[in-house]
Design a protein around this motif. Structure first.
Motif, PDB file in Angstrom:
ATOM      1  N   TRP A  26       0.788  -1.232   0.000  1.00  0.00           N
ATOM      2  CA  TRP A  26       0.000   0.000   0.000  1.00  0.00           C
ATOM      3  C   TRP A  26       0.820   1.282   0.000  1.00  0.00           C
ATOM      4  CZ3 TRP A  26      -0.798   3.800   3.873  1.00  0.00           C
ATOM      5  CH2 TRP A  26      -0.154   3.552   5.104  1.00  0.00           C
ATOM      6  N   MET A  27       2.107   1.226   0.390  1.00  0.00           N
ATOM      7  CA  MET A  27       2.875   2.467   0.332  1.00  0.00           C
ATOM      8  C   MET A  27       4.370   2.202   0.368  1.00  0.00           C
ATOM      9  SD  MET A  27       2.952   4.244   4.112  1.00  0.00           S
ATOM     10  CE  MET A  27       4.128   5.436   3.469  1.00  0.00           C
ATOM     11  N   ILE A  28       5.117   3.178  -0.158  1.00  0.00           N
ATOM     12  CA  ILE A  28       6.568   3.222  -0.027  1.00  0.00           C
ATOM     13  C   ILE A  28       6.889   4.467   0.792  1.00  0.00           C
ATOM     14  CG2 ILE A  28       8.764   3.486  -1.235  1.00  0.00           C
ATOM     15  CD1 ILE A  28       7.516   2.039  -3.605  1.00  0.00           C
ATOM     16  N   PRO A  29       7.594   4.332   1.921  1.00  0.00           N
ATOM     17  CA  PRO A  29       7.888   5.495   2.759  1.00  0.00           C
ATOM     18  C   PRO A  29       8.542   6.622   1.964  1.00  0.00           C
ATOM     19  CG  PRO A  29       8.475   3.480   3.917  1.00  0.00           C
ATOM     20  CD  PRO A  29       8.118   3.085   2.507  1.00  0.00           C
ATOM     21  N   GLY A  30       8.083   7.837   2.199  1.00  0.00           N
ATOM     22  CA  GLY A  30       8.641   8.990   1.519  1.00  0.00           C
ATOM     23  C   GLY A  30       7.926   9.359   0.240  1.00  0.00           C
ATOM     24  N   LYS A  31       7.065   8.474  -0.258  1.00  0.00           N
ATOM     25  CA  LYS A  31       6.308   8.765  -1.465  1.00  0.00           C
ATOM     26  C   LYS A  31       4.869   9.074  -1.097  1.00  0.00           C
ATOM     27  CE  LYS A  31       9.067   6.312  -4.879  1.00  0.00           C
ATOM     28  NZ  LYS A  31       9.024   5.482  -6.105  1.00  0.00           N
ATOM     29  N   VAL A  76       1.018   9.075  -0.925  1.00  0.00           N
ATOM     30  CA  VAL A  76      -0.074   8.143  -1.184  1.00  0.00           C
ATOM     31  C   VAL A  76      -1.383   8.834  -0.822  1.00  0.00           C
ATOM     32  CG1 VAL A  76       1.257   6.023  -0.843  1.00  0.00           C
ATOM     33  CG2 VAL A  76       0.201   7.134   1.126  1.00  0.00           C
ATOM     34  N   LYS A  77      -2.434   8.520  -1.551  1.00  0.00           N
ATOM     35  CA  LYS A  77      -3.732   9.149  -1.314  1.00  0.00           C
ATOM     36  C   LYS A  77      -4.460   8.486  -0.143  1.00  0.00           C
ATOM     37  CE  LYS A  77      -4.305  10.575  -6.131  1.00  0.00           C
ATOM     38  NZ  LYS A  77      -5.143  10.458  -7.358  1.00  0.00           N
ATOM     39  N   GLY A  78      -4.047   7.277   0.197  1.00  0.00           N
ATOM     40  CA  GLY A  78      -4.689   6.554   1.284  1.00  0.00           C
ATOM     41  C   GLY A  78      -4.373   5.083   1.160  1.00  0.00           C
ATOM     42  N   MET A  79      -4.741   4.329   2.170  1.00  0.00           N
ATOM     43  CA  MET A  79      -4.407   2.913   2.164  1.00  0.00           C
ATOM     44  C   MET A  79      -5.350   2.086   1.303  1.00  0.00           C
ATOM     45  SD  MET A  79      -5.630   1.767   5.986  1.00  0.00           S
ATOM     46  CE  MET A  79      -4.578   3.015   6.734  1.00  0.00           C
ATOM     47  N   GLY A  80      -6.468   2.678   0.882  1.00  0.00           N
ATOM     48  CA  GLY A  80      -7.390   1.932   0.047  1.00  0.00           C
ATOM     49  C   GLY A  80      -8.046   0.794   0.823  1.00  0.00           C
ATOM     50  N   GLY A  81      -8.493  -0.236   0.089  1.00  0.00           N
ATOM     51  CA  GLY A  81      -9.215  -1.323   0.734  1.00  0.00           C
ATOM     52  C   GLY A  81      -8.399  -2.557   1.001  1.00  0.00           C
ATOM     53  N   ALA A  82      -7.092  -2.509   0.696  1.00  0.00           N
ATOM     54  CA  ALA A  82      -6.284  -3.730   0.767  1.00  0.00           C
ATOM     55  C   ALA A  82      -6.235  -4.324   2.165  1.00  0.00           C
ATOM     56  CB  ALA A  82      -4.874  -3.452   0.256  1.00  0.00           C
ATOM     57  N   MET A  83      -6.140  -3.475   3.193  1.00  0.00           N
ATOM     58  CA  MET A  83      -6.036  -3.994   4.556  1.00  0.00           C
ATOM     59  C   MET A  83      -7.303  -4.750   4.961  1.00  0.00           C
ATOM     60  SD  MET A  83      -3.999  -0.999   6.561  1.00  0.00           S
ATOM     61  CE  MET A  83      -2.325  -0.560   6.074  1.00  0.00           C
ATOM     62  N   ASP A  84      -8.449  -4.277   4.491  1.00  0.00           N
ATOM     63  CA  ASP A  84      -9.691  -4.988   4.767  1.00  0.00           C
ATOM     64  C   ASP A  84      -9.773  -6.286   3.958  1.00  0.00           C
ATOM     65  OD1 ASP A  84     -11.608  -3.049   6.425  1.00  0.00           O
ATOM     66  OD2 ASP A  84     -10.426  -1.844   5.037  1.00  0.00           O
ATOM     67  N   LEU A  85      -9.294  -6.241   2.726  1.00  0.00           N
ATOM     68  CA  LEU A  85      -9.356  -7.423   1.872  1.00  0.00           C
ATOM     69  C   LEU A  85      -8.533  -8.576   2.442  1.00  0.00           C
ATOM     70  CD1 LEU A  85      -9.081  -5.637  -1.585  1.00  0.00           C
ATOM     71  CD2 LEU A  85     -11.044  -6.965  -0.787  1.00  0.00           C
ATOM     72  N   VAL A  86      -7.303  -8.292   2.875  1.00  0.00           N
ATOM     73  CA  VAL A  86      -6.458  -9.382   3.367  1.00  0.00           C
ATOM     74  C   VAL A  86      -6.956  -9.925   4.702  1.00  0.00           C
ATOM     75  CG1 VAL A  86      -4.412  -8.588   2.130  1.00  0.00           C
ATOM     76  CG2 VAL A  86      -4.815  -7.791   4.478  1.00  0.00           C
ATOM     77  N   ALA A  87      -7.762  -9.128   5.421  1.00  0.00           N
ATOM     78  CA  ALA A  87      -8.284  -9.579   6.714  1.00  0.00           C
ATOM     79  C   ALA A  87      -9.635 -10.268   6.597  1.00  0.00           C
ATOM     80  CB  ALA A  87      -8.396  -8.394   7.676  1.00  0.00           C
ATOM     81  N   GLY A  88     -10.438  -9.869   5.595  1.00  0.00           N
ATOM     82  CA  GLY A  88     -11.810 -10.349   5.546  1.00  0.00           C
ATOM     83  C   GLY A  88     -12.157 -11.343   4.467  1.00  0.00           C
ATOM     84  N   VAL A  89     -11.308 -11.471   3.454  1.00  0.00           N
ATOM     85  CA  VAL A  89     -11.612 -12.361   2.331  1.00  0.00           C
ATOM     86  C   VAL A  89     -11.142 -13.779   2.642  1.00  0.00           C
ATOM     87  CG1 VAL A  89     -11.109 -12.791  -0.114  1.00  0.00           C
ATOM     88  CG2 VAL A  89     -11.572 -10.475   0.672  1.00  0.00           C
ATOM     89  N   LYS A  90     -11.867 -14.761   2.144  1.00  0.00           N
ATOM     90  CA  LYS A  90     -11.594 -16.151   2.487  1.00  0.00           C
ATOM     91  C   LYS A  90     -10.230 -16.633   1.983  1.00  0.00           C
ATOM     92  CE  LYS A  90     -16.536 -17.194   2.310  1.00  0.00           C
ATOM     93  NZ  LYS A  90     -17.608 -17.892   1.570  1.00  0.00           N
ATOM     94  N   ARG A  91      -9.807 -16.175   0.799  1.00  0.00           N
ATOM     95  CA  ARG A  91      -8.523 -16.605   0.233  1.00  0.00           C
ATOM     96  C   ARG A  91      -7.895 -15.444  -0.506  1.00  0.00           C
ATOM     97  NH1 ARG A  91      -7.487 -20.524  -4.959  1.00  0.00           N
ATOM     98  NH2 ARG A  91      -5.279 -20.916  -4.621  1.00  0.00           N
ATOM     99  N   CYS A  92      -6.575 -15.252  -0.334  1.00  0.00           N
ATOM    100  CA  CYS A  92      -5.865 -14.148  -0.985  1.00  0.00           C
ATOM    101  C   CYS A  92      -4.684 -14.668  -1.793  1.00  0.00           C
ATOM    102  CB  CYS A  92      -5.359 -13.135   0.044  1.00  0.00           C
ATOM    103  SG  CYS A  92      -6.663 -12.245   0.914  1.00  0.00           S
ATOM    104  N   ILE A  93      -4.585 -14.205  -3.026  1.00  0.00           N
ATOM    105  CA  ILE A  93      -3.482 -14.534  -3.927  1.00  0.00           C
ATOM    106  C   ILE A  93      -2.721 -13.246  -4.238  1.00  0.00           C
ATOM    107  CG2 ILE A  93      -2.858 -15.345  -6.244  1.00  0.00           C
ATOM    108  CD1 ILE A  93      -5.354 -17.095  -6.191  1.00  0.00           C
TER     109      ILE A  93
END
Length: 217
Positions: A121-126, A128-145
């Protein structure tokens, strides 16, 4: 003289990831290479694509000249609707994700660690507009690739012993697909194992470009 090319192109990586789709799945595709998966859904497999900006049942990308600027996915790419498409607010969208109603998420990654951690979701120093939905996806979805290029522009491995960038999620990635091959987490220790080499890629090549402790046999 034509240079020998080994490994999958990004489109071919997406096609390989599409083989993991199953009939009836609700699927979320991350920004970047994962969006290409929508172009390779196997015949006879009916999946419903969900976008966290508030749409269920995304159609294919529009033909040139037929774009509707009001119809976009989470990556701000123009898309089309299907007869089954529906729209809703972000609260409803994230309730689907956090409630475990999405079967599969295919995400891009800056780094993936051998224990299944992902940083995307981010590279320090660059900026970013926000973290988006990725943190929720990896926590709530049944399987992640995770679907990403095996090395960065400097030729350094992105499949690491431990992530160096800010984490998106811990112990959440069950499969890695890169331009060099496919890796799955297996066994009681949940270690990644090389499942498949991309065409033209040698075992020595992928070993050299992988920092993570992987089971190779």
């Amino acid at each position: 003289m034509t240079e020998n090319v080994s490994g999958w192109t990004r489109d071919e990586m997406a096609a390989r990831a599409a083989q993991e789709l199953e009939d009836g799945f609700y699927v979320n595709l991350g920004i970047g290479i994962p969006t290409l998966v929508a172009n390779h859904i196997p015949d006879g497999v009916d999946v419903t694509l969900q976008s966290e900006n508030g749409m269920l049942g995304m159609g294919p990308f529009p033909y040139e000249g037929e774009e509707n600027p009001d119809l976009i996915n989470a990556g701000k790419q123009t898309i089309t609707t299907l007869p089954k498409s529906s729209f809703f607010d972000s609260a409803t969208s994230f309730a689907m994700i956090r409630g475990g109603h999405i079967d599969l998420s295919i995400l891009g990654a800056m780094e993936v660690a051998e224990n299944g951690d992902i940083a995307n979701w981010m590279i320090p120093g660059k900026m970013v507009k926000g973290m988006g939905g990725a943190m929720d996806l990896v926590a709530g979805v049944k399987r992640c690739i995770a679907l990403f290029d095996h090395t960065n522009k400097r030729g350094e491995s992105k499949f690491l012993k431990a992530c160096t960038l800010p984490l998106t999620g811990r112990n959440c990635i069950g499969m890695v697909i890169t331009d060099l091959g496919v890796f799955t987490r297996e066994g009681e220790q949940r270690r990644f194992r090389l499942k498949e080499l991309a065409p033209g890629v040698t075992l020595d090549e992928v070993k050299t470009k992988t920092e993570a402790d992987v089971i190779w046999d």
